[in-house]
Enzyme design. Structure first.
Site, mmCIF file in Angstrom:
data_model
loop_
_atom_site.group_PDB
_atom_site.id
_atom_site.type_symbol
_atom_site.label_atom_id
_atom_site.label_comp_id
_atom_site.label_asym_id
_atom_site.label_seq_id
_atom_site.Cartn_x
_atom_site.Cartn_y
_atom_site.Cartn_z
ATOM 1 N N ASP A 183 13.759 15.453 -1.816
ATOM 2 C CA ASP A 183 12.748 15.336 -0.761
ATOM 3 C C ASP A 183 12.117 16.704 -0.551
ATOM 4 O O ASP A 183 12.818 17.718 -0.521
ATOM 5 C CB ASP A 183 13.404 14.854 0.545
ATOM 6 C CG ASP A 183 12.416 14.239 1.523
ATOM 7 O OD1 ASP A 183 11.415 14.922 1.854
ATOM 8 O OD2 ASP A 183 12.642 13.100 1.957
ATOM 9 N N ASN A 184 10.789 16.743 -0.410
ATOM 10 C CA ASN A 184 10.139 18.030 -0.127
ATOM 11 C C ASN A 184 10.095 18.338 1.367
ATOM 12 O O ASN A 184 9.615 19.398 1.769
ATOM 13 C CB ASN A 184 8.729 18.075 -0.731
ATOM 14 C CG ASN A 184 7.764 17.075 -0.108
ATOM 15 O OD1 ASN A 184 8.076 16.414 0.886
ATOM 16 N ND2 ASN A 184 6.587 16.951 -0.693
ATOM 17 N N PHE A 209 11.255 6.293 -2.731
ATOM 18 C CA PHE A 209 10.504 6.166 -1.482
ATOM 19 C C PHE A 209 9.368 7.183 -1.358
ATOM 20 O O PHE A 209 8.393 6.927 -0.656
ATOM 21 C CB PHE A 209 11.437 6.387 -0.272
ATOM 22 C CG PHE A 209 12.443 5.306 -0.046
ATOM 23 C CD1 PHE A 209 12.071 4.093 0.503
ATOM 24 C CD2 PHE A 209 13.765 5.499 -0.373
ATOM 25 C CE1 PHE A 209 12.998 3.092 0.736
ATOM 26 C CE2 PHE A 209 14.720 4.516 -0.152
ATOM 27 C CZ PHE A 209 14.331 3.305 0.397
ATOM 28 N N TYR A 255 -4.273 3.902 0.395
ATOM 29 C CA TYR A 255 -2.807 3.828 0.378
ATOM 30 C C TYR A 255 -2.342 2.625 -0.430
ATOM 31 O O TYR A 255 -1.479 2.732 -1.318
ATOM 32 C CB TYR A 255 -2.273 3.757 1.807
ATOM 33 C CG TYR A 255 -0.829 3.312 1.888
ATOM 34 C CD1 TYR A 255 0.191 4.124 1.419
ATOM 35 C CD2 TYR A 255 -0.488 2.069 2.433
ATOM 36 C CE1 TYR A 255 1.525 3.711 1.473
ATOM 37 C CE2 TYR A 255 0.827 1.658 2.492
ATOM 38 C CZ TYR A 255 1.833 2.475 2.013
ATOM 39 O OH TYR A 255 3.137 2.066 2.066
#
Length: 333
Positions: free
Chosen positions: A31-32, A73, A141
């Site tokens: 995760d960033n 995700f 999106y």
């Protein structure tokens, strides 16, 4: 199994990390932290702070941790923002996913569970919506998620990377103990907005249109509890382990609630806490809001034995309230 969860410090990701661990799997999170929060992760879970746009970092993570599957995700998710910043969304969601698939094809050809969305269907003409309904997203999106699904299918054909894509509807709720929950910077979800209004962070709740062809004139949406969604991801990972692949599933209750029904249920939960009802105001319809969006989830129920446990609207909202009232400013509290 050892599972790599991209975006695992986010809202749905952090709940799924716990569900995977409860099912006996070990987890590594990539995760960033641009929107996720390390505080959302259980103690001891390895966190690789890296961006999917960094292909070398993704390859190194796969090589170092040797996962057996990936749950993907990591993505930008705000529909309105995607329309004003399309380049950012195509770069992050599509190129990031391409890097992940490229790294998997080059290093470890392991299966992927993809976090997709009902936004693929756009203004669907049928309700409940089946998986084979036309894919006509009305937002950037939604387009990025559709393109990622198409890439995943292409990589399955070319490289044998098996996948399950989960298309879910309105995600809501939180861990019942209130320890983790929804923490988005841009607040757009109805239940979250209502509870933040109850906390005094907003003046009132707007109802956009009361003349839709529904039982009370307001829009109907399918609300799926985040823990039921997490359970669907666990089942998908385990189905891939057993040889399943190249399948898309809708994840939803299969019935919906109107905007008024949601706000009435919020008022019930608030009354139990000794608070008065929310202030409401009627406004004109918003462009692009379809009357009803409800999932046909028969396929995942039949194939994976998935059954949602949170079906009572008030009970769903109570879990969200447990989070928001103890963390009114999210993880800053």
């Amino acid at each position: 199994m050892k599972i790599l969860v991209t975006g695992g410090a986010g809202y749905i990701g952090s709940h799924t990390v716990r569900a995977l661990m409860a099912a006996g799997h070990s987890v590594v999170v990539l995760d960033n932290l641009s929107s996720g929060n390390a505080r959302a992760l259980p103690d001891g879970v390895p966190l690789v702070r890296a961006d999917l746009l960094d292909l070398q970092a993704v390859q190194d993570t796969l090589t170092t941790h040797q996962p057996d599957a990936v749950v993907h995700f990591a993505a930008l998710i705000e529909v309105g923002e995607s329309m004003s910043q399309p380049g950012r969304y195509y770069r992050n969601n599509v190129v990031g996913s391409l890097n992940l698939l490229t790294a998997i094809a080059a290093t470890r050809k392991i299966p992927v569970v993809f976090s997709s969305t009902a936004a693929l269907y756009g203004d669907a003409e049928v309700s409940p919506i089946p998986e084979d309904a036309p894919k006509q997203p009305t937002s950037v999106y939604g387009e990025t998620k559709l393109m990622t699904e198409q890439m995943i299918v292409a990589f399955e054909r070319a490289h044998g990377i098996r996948s399950i894509r989960l298309r879910y509807f309105n995600v809501c709720g939180a861990l019942p103990d209130g320890s983790i929950g929804e923490n988005h910077a841009n607040k757009t979800h109805l239940i979250e907005l209502a509870l933040l209004t109850a906390l005094g962070q907003r003046e009132k709740m707007m109802i956009f249109g009361d003349d839709y062809p529904t039982r009370d004139g307001t829009c109907i949406r399918d609300y799926i509890h985040v823990l039921d969604l997490a359970d669907a991801h666990v089942r998908a990972v385990e189905a891939l382990q057993e040889g399943s692949g190249d399948t898309a599933y809708n994840v939803g209750l299969g019935h919906g609630f109107t905007v008024r029904e949601v706000l009435d249920a919020v008022d019930e939960v608030l009354a139990d806490s000794g608070q008065g009802p929310l202030k409401r105001e009627l406004a004109p319809r918003r462009a692009g809001d379809p009357p009803s969006l409800v999932a046909d989830s028969a396929r995942i129920r039949a194939d994976l034995g998935w059954t949602p446990k949170y079906t009572d609207l008030k009970g769903i909202i109570e879990t969200a309230w447990a989070w928001h009232r103890t963390h009114p400013h999210g993880y800053q509290d």
